[in-house]
Design an enzyme around this catalytic site. Structure first.
Site, PDB file in Angstrom:
ATOM      1  N   TRP A  22       0.840  -1.204   0.000  1.00 50.00           N
ATOM      2  CA  TRP A  22       0.000   0.000   0.000  1.00 50.00           C
ATOM      3  C   TRP A  22       0.875   1.255   0.000  1.00 50.00           C
ATOM      4  O   TRP A  22       1.901   1.296   0.667  1.00 50.00           O
ATOM      5  CB  TRP A  22      -0.899  -0.010   1.249  1.00 50.00           C
ATOM      6  CG  TRP A  22      -1.929   1.077   1.255  1.00 50.00           C
ATOM      7  CD1 TRP A  22      -2.475   1.691   0.171  1.00 50.00           C
ATOM      8  CD2 TRP A  22      -2.532   1.681   2.406  1.00 50.00           C
ATOM      9  NE1 TRP A  22      -3.395   2.621   0.572  1.00 50.00           N
ATOM     10  CE2 TRP A  22      -3.447   2.636   1.933  1.00 50.00           C
ATOM     11  CE3 TRP A  22      -2.387   1.482   3.781  1.00 50.00           C
ATOM     12  CZ2 TRP A  22      -4.220   3.413   2.789  1.00 50.00           C
ATOM     13  CZ3 TRP A  22      -3.156   2.252   4.639  1.00 50.00           C
ATOM     14  CH2 TRP A  22      -4.063   3.208   4.143  1.00 50.00           C
ATOM     15  N   ASP A  46       0.961  -9.122  -0.395  1.00 46.80           N
ATOM     16  CA  ASP A  46      -0.396  -8.615  -0.193  1.00 46.80           C
ATOM     17  C   ASP A  46      -0.621  -7.359  -1.026  1.00 46.80           C
ATOM     18  O   ASP A  46       0.161  -6.409  -0.953  1.00 46.80           O
ATOM     19  CB  ASP A  46      -0.606  -8.273   1.291  1.00 46.80           C
ATOM     20  CG  ASP A  46      -2.012  -7.752   1.535  1.00 46.80           C
ATOM     21  OD1 ASP A  46      -2.946  -8.571   1.555  1.00 46.80           O
ATOM     22  OD2 ASP A  46      -2.179  -6.514   1.675  1.00 46.80           O
ATOM     23  N   TYR A  51      -5.038  -0.289  -4.155  1.00 44.23           N
ATOM     24  CA  TYR A  51      -3.695   0.292  -4.038  1.00 44.23           C
ATOM     25  C   TYR A  51      -3.202   0.687  -5.434  1.00 44.23           C
ATOM     26  O   TYR A  51      -2.708  -0.161  -6.185  1.00 44.23           O
ATOM     27  CB  TYR A  51      -2.698  -0.684  -3.392  1.00 44.23           C
ATOM     28  CG  TYR A  51      -3.144  -1.294  -2.081  1.00 44.23           C
ATOM     29  CD1 TYR A  51      -4.131  -0.704  -1.294  1.00 44.23           C
ATOM     30  CD2 TYR A  51      -2.572  -2.465  -1.608  1.00 44.23           C
ATOM     31  CE1 TYR A  51      -4.540  -1.268  -0.103  1.00 44.23           C
ATOM     32  CE2 TYR A  51      -2.974  -3.034  -0.407  1.00 44.23           C
ATOM     33  CZ  TYR A  51      -3.967  -2.430   0.333  1.00 44.23           C
ATOM     34  OH  TYR A  51      -4.365  -3.008   1.506  1.00 44.23           O
ATOM     35  N   GLU A 242      16.007  -6.351   8.113  1.00 51.12           N
ATOM     36  CA  GLU A 242      15.869  -6.063   9.553  1.00 51.12           C
ATOM     37  C   GLU A 242      14.569  -6.691  10.086  1.00 51.12           C
ATOM     38  O   GLU A 242      14.559  -7.363  11.122  1.00 51.12           O
ATOM     39  CB  GLU A 242      15.842  -4.534   9.716  1.00 51.12           C
ATOM     40  CG  GLU A 242      15.625  -4.028  11.106  1.00 51.12           C
ATOM     41  CD  GLU A 242      15.504  -2.483  11.115  1.00 51.12           C
ATOM     42  OE1 GLU A 242      15.979  -1.813  10.172  1.00 51.12           O
ATOM     43  OE2 GLU A 242      14.918  -1.969  12.077  1.00 51.12           O
ATOM     44  N   ASN A 243      13.493  -6.512   9.342  1.00 51.65           N
ATOM     45  CA  ASN A 243      12.191  -7.018   9.790  1.00 51.65           C
ATOM     46  C   ASN A 243      12.159  -8.547   9.809  1.00 51.65           C
ATOM     47  O   ASN A 243      11.625  -9.152  10.742  1.00 51.65           O
ATOM     48  CB  ASN A 243      11.074  -6.478   8.890  1.00 51.65           C
ATOM     49  CG  ASN A 243      10.949  -4.965   8.980  1.00 51.65           C
ATOM     50  OD1 ASN A 243      11.584  -4.331   9.822  1.00 51.65           O
ATOM     51  ND2 ASN A 243      10.144  -4.375   8.116  1.00 51.65           N
TER      52      ASN A 243
HETATM   53  N1  LIG Z   1      -6.915  -4.804   4.564  1.00 52.46           N
HETATM   54  C1  LIG Z   1      -6.795  -3.522   4.821  1.00 52.46           C
HETATM   55  O1  LIG Z   1      -7.769  -2.780   5.011  1.00 52.46           O
HETATM   56  C2  LIG Z   1      -5.408  -2.934   4.910  1.00 52.46           C
HETATM   57  C3  LIG Z   1      -5.229  -1.645   5.450  1.00 52.46           C
HETATM   58  C4  LIG Z   1      -3.934  -1.154   5.539  1.00 52.46           C
HETATM   59  C5  LIG Z   1      -2.858  -1.927   5.093  1.00 52.46           C
HETATM   60  N2  LIG Z   1      -3.058  -3.159   4.536  1.00 52.46           N
HETATM   61  C6  LIG Z   1      -1.920  -3.999   4.045  1.00 52.46           C
HETATM   62  O2  LIG Z   1      -0.970  -4.129   5.084  1.00 52.46           O
HETATM   63  C7  LIG Z   1       0.294  -3.642   4.641  1.00 52.46           C
HETATM   64  C8  LIG Z   1       1.075  -3.087   5.813  1.00 52.46           C
HETATM   65  O3  LIG Z   1       0.469  -1.934   6.359  1.00 52.46           O
HETATM   66  P1  LIG Z   1       0.969  -0.452   6.052  1.00 52.46           P
HETATM   67  O4  LIG Z   1       1.743  -0.433   4.780  1.00 52.46           O
HETATM   68  O5  LIG Z   1      -0.203   0.436   6.104  1.00 52.46           O
HETATM   69  O6  LIG Z   1       1.843  -0.076   7.295  1.00 52.46           O
HETATM   70  P2  LIG Z   1       3.124  -0.673   8.079  1.00 52.46           P
HETATM   71  O7  LIG Z   1       3.598  -1.945   7.478  1.00 52.46           O
HETATM   72  O8  LIG Z   1       2.752  -0.620   9.507  1.00 52.46           O
HETATM   73  O9  LIG Z   1       4.196   0.477   7.851  1.00 52.46           O
HETATM   74  C9  LIG Z   1       4.835   0.693   6.635  1.00 52.46           C
HETATM   75  C10 LIG Z   1       5.817   1.826   6.833  1.00 52.46           C
HETATM   76  O10 LIG Z   1       6.824   1.425   7.778  1.00 52.46           O
HETATM   77  C11 LIG Z   1       8.104   1.707   7.235  1.00 52.46           C
HETATM   78  N3  LIG Z   1       9.022   0.623   7.695  1.00 52.46           N
HETATM   79  C12 LIG Z   1       8.931  -0.704   7.450  1.00 52.46           C
HETATM   80  N4  LIG Z   1       9.933  -1.371   8.060  1.00 52.46           N
HETATM   81  C13 LIG Z   1      10.690  -0.431   8.674  1.00 52.46           C
HETATM   82  C14 LIG Z   1      11.865  -0.485   9.452  1.00 52.46           C
HETATM   83  N5  LIG Z   1      12.488  -1.651   9.719  1.00 52.46           N
HETATM   84  N6  LIG Z   1      12.373   0.687   9.940  1.00 52.46           N
HETATM   85  C15 LIG Z   1      11.762   1.869   9.691  1.00 52.46           C
HETATM   86  N7  LIG Z   1      10.638   1.995   8.951  1.00 52.46           N
HETATM   87  C16 LIG Z   1      10.110   0.836   8.451  1.00 52.46           C
HETATM   88  C17 LIG Z   1       7.924   1.705   5.745  1.00 52.46           C
HETATM   89  O11 LIG Z   1       8.821   2.594   5.145  1.00 52.46           O
HETATM   90  P3  LIG Z   1      10.031   2.068   4.166  1.00 52.46           P
HETATM   91  O12 LIG Z   1       9.385   1.683   2.878  1.00 52.46           O
HETATM   92  O13 LIG Z   1      10.915   3.246   4.077  1.00 52.46           O
HETATM   93  O14 LIG Z   1      10.664   0.901   4.879  1.00 52.46           O
HETATM   94  C18 LIG Z   1       6.512   2.221   5.567  1.00 52.46           C
HETATM   95  O15 LIG Z   1       6.502   3.639   5.498  1.00 52.46           O
HETATM   96  C19 LIG Z   1      -0.094  -2.622   3.549  1.00 52.46           C
HETATM   97  O16 LIG Z   1       0.997  -2.269   2.731  1.00 52.46           O
HETATM   98  C20 LIG Z   1      -1.203  -3.355   2.859  1.00 52.46           C
HETATM   99  O17 LIG Z   1      -0.670  -4.359   1.999  1.00 52.46           O
HETATM  100  C21 LIG Z   1      -4.322  -3.680   4.473  1.00 52.46           C
END
Ligand SMILES: NC(=O)c1ccc[n+]([C@@H]2O[C@H](COP(=O)([O-])OP(=O)(O)OC[C@H]3O[C@@H](n4cnc5c(N)ncnc54)[C@H](OP(=O)(O)O)[C@@H]3O)[C@@H](O)[C@H]2O)c1
Length: 266
Positions: A22, A46, A51, A242-243
Site C-alpha cells: 500500500w 499482499d 492500491y 531487519e524485519n
Molecule cells: N486490509 C486492509 O484494510 C489494509 C489496510 C492497511 C494496510 N493493509 C496492508 O498491510 C500492509 C502493511 O500496512 P501499512 O503499509 O499500512 O503499514 P506498516 O507496514 O505498519 O508500515 C509501513 C511503513 O513502515 C516503514 N518501515 C517498514 N519497516 C521499517 C523499518 N524496519 N524501519 C523503519 N521503517 C520501516 C515503511 O517505510 P520504508 O518503505 O521506508 O521501509 C513504511 O513507510 C499494507 O501495505 C497493505 O498491503 C491492508
C-alpha cells in the site's frame, strides 16, 4: 527459513510475514524489494485493486516466478456485486499478469452489495480455478459469522498492532481459530508513525537489552504466538532484512509483559 503458519484447515503453509504494497512511493524500489523478499523466503505478497499501481508492480516483480509466490488481492466493497466481483478479479489478473490469485478478499464490508452475493462470486471464481481461497478483511466476529453461512472463508485481514493487539487476540482470534479462519494483521508498524513518551521508552529499553531495533521488537512481539500472519510494508531492502530477522530473537516473557502493560492499558 521463516516460521510458517497453516492457512487453517487447508494444509497450505504460509510464512509468518507477508509483504504489503500500500502507498508505494518508488515503484522500482518496491519491485526490487518484492524480488528480494521472495529470495529471502517471504513469498506472500499482499495487494489490492485499491492500491493504485500496486498490482502492476507486483506483476512485474513476479514475472517468471509465479509458482514461487502466494498472492493476496482484494475487491473493493462497491465493486462486490456478483458480476462486479468477477470483473474486478479479471482486472486484477490482467494487472498481476497471472491467471489466478491465491487468496481473494472482500476489502471491507459496507453494505453496498449483499454479502451473500459477493461470497457467491468468490465460490464461482474458485470453481473456475481463478481463485484458490476466499477471505474477508476488516470483519468483526458477527460479520465473520455471516460470511461463513455462505462460504468457507479461510482468512480475515485486520488491523493488528500494539494499539489493538488485545482486542484482536482476545476477541477475533478465538472465534477465528474455532472456525478455521486464519487472521492476518496489517499496519503492524503504524506506517512509520512510531509511539512517543513512555511507550517508546519501553520499546527502546527492550531493544537495547537484546540488541534489536524498535521495529524488530514490535514485529517480534506481534509474531510471538506464531498464530497471526503479520503484513508489513517496506520498499527498503535493509528494512526488509531487519524485519525478517525480528523472529530470530528470543525475548523473555517478562519483557513481553512490559510491552503488554505499556500498550495494553489505554
Ligand atoms: N486490509 C486492509 O484494510 C489494509 C489496510 C492497511 C494496510 N493493509 C496492508 O498491510 C500492509 C502493511 O500496512 P501499512 O503499509 O499500512 O503499514 P506498516 O507496514 O505498519 O508500515 C509501513 C511503513 O513502515 C516503514 N518501515 C517498514 N519497516 C521499517 C523499518 N524496519 N524501519 C523503519 N521503517 C520501516 C515503511 O517505510 P520504508 O518503505 O521506508 O521501509 C513504511 O513507510 C499494507 O501495505 C497493505 O498491503 C491492508
Amino acid at each position: 527459513m521463516l516460521p510458517e503458519i497453516e492457512l487453517d484447515r487447508t494444509e497450505e503453509l504460509l510464512p509468518i510475514f507477508a509483504l504489503g504494497t500500500w502507498a508505494i512511493r518508488d515503484p522500482r524500489a518496491m519491485e526490487r524489494t518484492i524480488r528480494r523478499a521472495i529470495d529471502e523466503g517471504l513469498w506472500h505478497i499482499d495487494t489490492a485493486e485499491m492500491y493504485e499501481g500496486a498490482e502492476e508492480i507486483v506483476g512485474r516483480a513476479i514475472r517468471g516466478r509465479r509458482d514461487e509466490v502466494f498472492i493476496t488481492t482484494k475487491v473493493m466493497p462497491h465493486n462486490a456485486s456478483f458480476r462486479g466481483t468477477i470483473a474486478a478479479l479479471e482486472r486484477s489478473l490482467k494487472k498481476l499478469k497471472t491467471d489466478y490469485v491465491d487468496l481473494y478478499l472482500l476489502h471491507w464490508y459496507d453494505g453496498s452489495h449483499p454479502l451473500g452475493e459477493t461470497m457467491e462470486a468468490f465460490a464461482y471464481l474458485i470453481e473456475q480455478g481463478k481463485v484458490a481461497y476466499a477471505g474477508v478483511s476488516n470483519f468483526s466476529v458477527k460479520e465473520m459469522e455471516e460470511a461463513l453461512r455462505y462460504l468457507k472463508i479461510v482468512n480475515n485481514q485486520v488491523e493488528y498492532n500494539l494499539d489493538n493487539f488485545r482486542e484482536v487476540e482476545e476477541e477475533l482470534l478465538p472465534f477465528a481459530e474455532e472456525n478455521g479462519i486464519t487472521l492476518s494483521g496489517y499496519l503492524p508498524l503504524w506506517r512509520g508513525a512510531w509511539p512517543t513518551g513512555e511507550r517508546m521508552e519501553v520499546l527502546k529499553s527492550v531493544a537495547r537489552k537484546y540488541g534489536m531495533t524498535v521495529p524488530q521488537v514490535v514485529l517480534n512481539f506481534l509474531t510471538r504466538h506464531r498464530k497471526i500472519i503479520v503484513i508489513f510494508k517496506t520498499e527498503n531492502e535493509d528494512h526488509l532484512m531487519e524485519n525478517l530477522k525480528s523472529v530470530e530473537f528470543e525475548v523473555e516473557p517478562e519483557d513481553y509483559r512490559r510491552i503488554e502493560e505499556a500498550f495494553g492499558r489505554g
